[in-house]
Design a protein around this motif. Sequence first.
Motif, PDB file in Angstrom:
ATOM      1  N   GLY A  89     -15.600 -19.317  44.128  1.00 33.34           N
ATOM      2  CA  GLY A  89     -14.936 -18.862  45.351  1.00 33.34           C
ATOM      3  C   GLY A  89     -14.538 -17.406  45.287  1.00 33.34           C
ATOM      4  O   GLY A  89     -14.664 -16.672  46.279  1.00 33.34           O
ATOM      5  N   ALA A  90     -14.048 -16.960  44.135  1.00 33.92           N
ATOM      6  CA  ALA A  90     -13.628 -15.561  43.992  1.00 33.92           C
ATOM      7  C   ALA A  90     -14.799 -14.610  44.220  1.00 33.92           C
ATOM      8  O   ALA A  90     -14.650 -13.546  44.846  1.00 33.92           O
ATOM      9  CB  ALA A  90     -13.036 -15.339  42.604  1.00 33.92           C
ATOM     10  N   ILE A  91     -15.971 -14.973  43.722  1.00 33.57           N
ATOM     11  CA  ILE A  91     -17.155 -14.115  43.886  1.00 33.57           C
ATOM     12  C   ILE A  91     -17.538 -14.019  45.364  1.00 33.57           C
ATOM     13  O   ILE A  91     -17.805 -12.920  45.878  1.00 33.57           O
ATOM     14  CB  ILE A  91     -18.318 -14.666  43.033  1.00 33.57           C
ATOM     15  CG1 ILE A  91     -17.978 -14.559  41.539  1.00 33.57           C
ATOM     16  CG2 ILE A  91     -19.612 -13.912  43.348  1.00 33.57           C
ATOM     17  CD1 ILE A  91     -18.963 -15.262  40.630  1.00 33.57           C
ATOM     18  N   LEU A  92     -17.567 -15.143  46.063  1.00 34.88           N
ATOM     19  CA  LEU A  92     -17.901 -15.122  47.494  1.00 34.88           C
ATOM     20  C   LEU A  92     -16.844 -14.363  48.297  1.00 34.88           C
ATOM     21  O   LEU A  92     -17.174 -13.619  49.233  1.00 34.88           O
ATOM     22  CB  LEU A  92     -18.030 -16.550  48.018  1.00 34.88           C
ATOM     23  CG  LEU A  92     -19.230 -17.364  47.531  1.00 34.88           C
ATOM     24  CD1 LEU A  92     -19.161 -18.779  48.084  1.00 34.88           C
ATOM     25  CD2 LEU A  92     -20.534 -16.696  47.943  1.00 34.88           C
ATOM     26  N   TYR A  93     -15.589 -14.551  47.947  1.00 32.08           N
ATOM     27  CA  TYR A  93     -14.471 -13.865  48.617  1.00 32.08           C
ATOM     28  C   TYR A  93     -14.641 -12.352  48.514  1.00 32.08           C
ATOM     29  O   TYR A  93     -14.546 -11.612  49.509  1.00 32.08           O
ATOM     30  CB  TYR A  93     -13.182 -14.317  47.933  1.00 32.08           C
ATOM     31  CG  TYR A  93     -11.898 -14.112  48.704  1.00 32.08           C
ATOM     32  CD1 TYR A  93     -11.816 -13.328  49.839  1.00 32.08           C
ATOM     33  CD2 TYR A  93     -10.724 -14.721  48.254  1.00 32.08           C
ATOM     34  CE1 TYR A  93     -10.626 -13.156  50.522  1.00 32.08           C
ATOM     35  CE2 TYR A  93      -9.524 -14.568  48.921  1.00 32.08           C
ATOM     36  CZ  TYR A  93      -9.479 -13.779  50.049  1.00 32.08           C
ATOM     37  OH  TYR A  93      -8.288 -13.614  50.711  1.00 32.08           O
ATOM     38  N   GLY A 114     -16.691 -13.831  58.337  1.00 31.50           N
ATOM     39  CA  GLY A 114     -16.533 -15.210  58.774  1.00 31.50           C
ATOM     40  C   GLY A 114     -17.025 -16.210  57.756  1.00 31.50           C
ATOM     41  O   GLY A 114     -16.243 -16.960  57.167  1.00 31.50           O
ATOM     42  N   ILE A 115     -18.348 -16.205  57.495  1.00 35.51           N
ATOM     43  CA  ILE A 115     -18.941 -17.244  56.655  1.00 35.51           C
ATOM     44  C   ILE A 115     -18.640 -17.029  55.175  1.00 35.51           C
ATOM     45  O   ILE A 115     -18.150 -17.934  54.488  1.00 35.51           O
ATOM     46  CB  ILE A 115     -20.461 -17.306  56.905  1.00 35.51           C
ATOM     47  CG1 ILE A 115     -20.730 -17.717  58.356  1.00 35.51           C
ATOM     48  CG2 ILE A 115     -21.126 -18.277  55.929  1.00 35.51           C
ATOM     49  CD1 ILE A 115     -22.192 -17.715  58.743  1.00 35.51           C
ATOM     50  N   LEU A 116     -18.938 -15.821  54.644  1.00 34.27           N
ATOM     51  CA  LEU A 116     -18.754 -15.595  53.207  1.00 34.27           C
ATOM     52  C   LEU A 116     -17.282 -15.632  52.815  1.00 34.27           C
ATOM     53  O   LEU A 116     -16.902 -16.312  51.853  1.00 34.27           O
ATOM     54  CB  LEU A 116     -19.380 -14.258  52.807  1.00 34.27           C
ATOM     55  CG  LEU A 116     -20.910 -14.192  52.790  1.00 34.27           C
ATOM     56  CD1 LEU A 116     -21.382 -12.796  52.408  1.00 34.27           C
ATOM     57  CD2 LEU A 116     -21.470 -15.219  51.823  1.00 34.27           C
ATOM     58  N   VAL A 117     -16.440 -14.890  53.542  1.00 36.12           N
ATOM     59  CA  VAL A 117     -15.017 -14.862  53.183  1.00 36.12           C
ATOM     60  C   VAL A 117     -14.384 -16.233  53.393  1.00 36.12           C
ATOM     61  O   VAL A 117     -13.609 -16.704  52.554  1.00 36.12           O
ATOM     62  CB  VAL A 117     -14.269 -13.786  54.000  1.00 36.12           C
ATOM     63  CG1 VAL A 117     -12.766 -13.870  53.743  1.00 36.12           C
ATOM     64  CG2 VAL A 117     -14.776 -12.397  53.634  1.00 36.12           C
ATOM     65  N   GLY A 118     -14.718 -16.892  54.498  1.00 33.64           N
ATOM     66  CA  GLY A 118     -14.143 -18.208  54.757  1.00 33.64           C
ATOM     67  C   GLY A 118     -14.474 -19.209  53.669  1.00 33.64           C
ATOM     68  O   GLY A 118     -13.603 -19.954  53.199  1.00 33.64           O
ATOM     69  N   GLY A 120     -15.427 -18.458  50.576  1.00 34.19           N
ATOM     70  CA  GLY A 120     -14.800 -17.998  49.333  1.00 34.19           C
ATOM     71  C   GLY A 120     -13.325 -18.342  49.260  1.00 34.19           C
ATOM     72  O   GLY A 120     -12.818 -18.754  48.207  1.00 34.19           O
ATOM     73  N   ILE A 121     -12.616 -18.198  50.385  1.00 32.28           N
ATOM     74  CA  ILE A 121     -11.201 -18.556  50.418  1.00 32.28           C
ATOM     75  C   ILE A 121     -11.016 -20.038  50.126  1.00 32.28           C
ATOM     76  O   ILE A 121     -10.121 -20.444  49.372  1.00 32.28           O
ATOM     77  CB  ILE A 121     -10.586 -18.196  51.785  1.00 32.28           C
ATOM     78  CG1 ILE A 121     -10.532 -16.673  51.960  1.00 32.28           C
ATOM     79  CG2 ILE A 121      -9.180 -18.777  51.917  1.00 32.28           C
ATOM     80  CD1 ILE A 121     -10.091 -16.243  53.339  1.00 32.28           C
ATOM     81  N   ALA A 122     -11.880 -20.876  50.708  1.00 33.10           N
ATOM     82  CA  ALA A 122     -11.769 -22.329  50.507  1.00 33.10           C
ATOM     83  C   ALA A 122     -11.944 -22.703  49.044  1.00 33.10           C
ATOM     84  O   ALA A 122     -11.185 -23.510  48.495  1.00 33.10           O
ATOM     85  CB  ALA A 122     -12.800 -23.042  51.368  1.00 33.10           C
ATOM     86  N   LEU A 123     -12.950 -22.128  48.416  1.00 35.72           N
ATOM     87  CA  LEU A 123     -13.245 -22.482  47.027  1.00 35.72           C
ATOM     88  C   LEU A 123     -12.204 -21.949  46.053  1.00 35.72           C
ATOM     89  O   LEU A 123     -12.076 -22.465  44.930  1.00 35.72           O
ATOM     90  CB  LEU A 123     -14.632 -21.958  46.644  1.00 35.72           C
ATOM     91  CG  LEU A 123     -15.819 -22.573  47.385  1.00 35.72           C
ATOM     92  CD1 LEU A 123     -17.110 -21.863  47.013  1.00 35.72           C
ATOM     93  CD2 LEU A 123     -15.939 -24.056  47.071  1.00 35.72           C
ATOM     94  N   SER A 124     -11.468 -20.909  46.434  1.00 34.65           N
ATOM     95  CA  SER A 124     -10.465 -20.333  45.523  1.00 34.65           C
ATOM     96  C   SER A 124      -9.051 -20.503  46.057  1.00 34.65           C
ATOM     97  O   SER A 124      -8.147 -19.777  45.661  1.00 34.65           O
ATOM     98  CB  SER A 124     -10.758 -18.834  45.316  1.00 34.65           C
ATOM     99  OG  SER A 124     -10.719 -18.121  46.552  1.00 34.65           O
ATOM    100  N   SER A 125      -8.838 -21.480  46.937  1.00 38.32           N
ATOM    101  CA  SER A 125      -7.568 -21.598  47.645  1.00 38.32           C
ATOM    102  C   SER A 125      -6.485 -22.253  46.800  1.00 38.32           C
ATOM    103  O   SER A 125      -6.756 -22.919  45.799  1.00 38.32           O
ATOM    104  CB  SER A 125      -7.760 -22.404  48.928  1.00 38.32           C
ATOM    105  OG  SER A 125      -8.003 -23.759  48.610  1.00 38.32           O
ATOM    106  N   PHE A 126      -5.244 -22.103  47.260  1.00 40.79           N
ATOM    107  CA  PHE A 126      -4.134 -22.725  46.545  1.00 40.79           C
ATOM    108  C   PHE A 126      -4.131 -24.239  46.734  1.00 40.79           C
ATOM    109  O   PHE A 126      -3.419 -24.946  46.029  1.00 40.79           O
ATOM    110  CB  PHE A 126      -2.786 -22.111  46.922  1.00 40.79           C
ATOM    111  CG  PHE A 126      -2.419 -22.208  48.377  1.00 40.79           C
ATOM    112  CD1 PHE A 126      -1.993 -23.393  48.942  1.00 40.79           C
ATOM    113  CD2 PHE A 126      -2.455 -21.076  49.186  1.00 40.79           C
ATOM    114  CE1 PHE A 126      -1.636 -23.475  50.264  1.00 40.79           C
ATOM    115  CE2 PHE A 126      -2.090 -21.158  50.520  1.00 40.79           C
ATOM    116  CZ  PHE A 126      -1.679 -22.363  51.063  1.00 40.79           C
ATOM    117  N   GLY A 127      -4.939 -24.761  47.679  1.00 37.27           N
ATOM    118  CA  GLY A 127      -5.089 -26.212  47.778  1.00 37.27           C
ATOM    119  C   GLY A 127      -5.743 -26.780  46.530  1.00 37.27           C
ATOM    120  O   GLY A 127      -5.346 -27.835  46.019  1.00 37.27           O
TER     121      GLY A 127
END
Length: 411
Positions: A89-93, A114-118, A120-127
């Motif tokens: 996720g960090a790499i995509l972010y 939209g697509i890449l940052v979104g 990336g955020i999901a894969l590296s999120s605090f969830g």
Amino acid sequence: MTAISETRPTPWYFLPATLVVAGCLIAIVNFGVRSSFGLFTQPVSEAHGWPREIFSFAMAMQNLLWGIATPIAGALADKYGAARVLIGGAILYALGTILMAFSETGLMFNLAGGILVGTGIALSSFGIVMAALGRIVPPEKRSWAFGIATASGSLGQFIFAPLGAALITAYGWHQALVILGVCSLLIIPFALPFFVQNKTAGARPVDEADITMREAISRAFGHRSYLLLVAGFFVCGFQLAFITVHLPPYLGQFGIPKETAGFAMGAIGLFNVFGSYAAGMIGGKYRKRVPLSVIYILRSLAIAVFVVMPVTTASTFAFTASMGLLWLSTVPLTMGLVTVMFGTRYMATLYGFVFLSHQIGSSLGVWLGGRLYDQFGTYAPVWWMSVALGVFAALINLPIREQRAPAFATA
């Protein structure tokens, strides 16, 4: 001679305390970088000659992809461990944020921001972080852990919102986006301690039913309280995303400088450090659905007062401080309810679907903000939508039953 077996001590970087600290640092970076994007609405739109709807649509797509990818990220983390998911996720972010600076067309900007940052955020999120922490702390400490992780995300907003404004002022929006993209790569070293959980990923806790992930998802969506929680979190996303993206340009209409707007957005993060931590503590001692409903009502009240009052620097900081106390305070309570109803084995996956609802609301709030502003020249319709939706969310959270769902209970 009898061989003496020795237990090798756990390295310091795999200790629970280290994982809590690392998780908090990940939350700071993940939430902090994206919290500054609203400051780029005006300069990016003016530089390219775009209507605000283009930037708003990219941010809406970002929120939507964040939501769609979150259950997938949760399933991957539940099965393979959090570390690999966080690093990817960090790499995509970083890639998406940097490409936002070099996008010359609306299509390219939507792809990057939209697509890449979104994703990336999901894969590296605090969830993902909270689900990992939920497995290493005892049940009586989980709500506290969720609160402190959420508070860390808010601290990231406090740090990065004014930092983003300062970078735009000092270097321009183009270089500011590049610097923020590089900052998001800090998630990679912070994720390394979570490799300790890879050997236990997917293991069934002894007090939880032995069911597959597919069965867990199906049974969760057949549980009424889960559906109420999902619907309420839609409202949370609508309110927060609209304010994050559109409050800075809204303030600019009343002569509030972007530097002041940056500090005002930072105040949301600062005050939510206390709000989220308090929500986590309250959720650990009392019923979670009642404070959750109170938060939604207080949000509606704060928004209504802000809209009808004259917009000044003082009223702006009063509003952002008030919203800050309530900003992400819903998260530890919502995650706590998911854990109470379904346990920890598929926590990341099932919270992911709740969060998908949140992000659908976020996408709608961001897009409607830009769309209706371009049509009517005012943000008033969406402000009042936020007020009405807050009342709706407060009412539907009250009937939630705080107990293990029957389909997830052990024999």
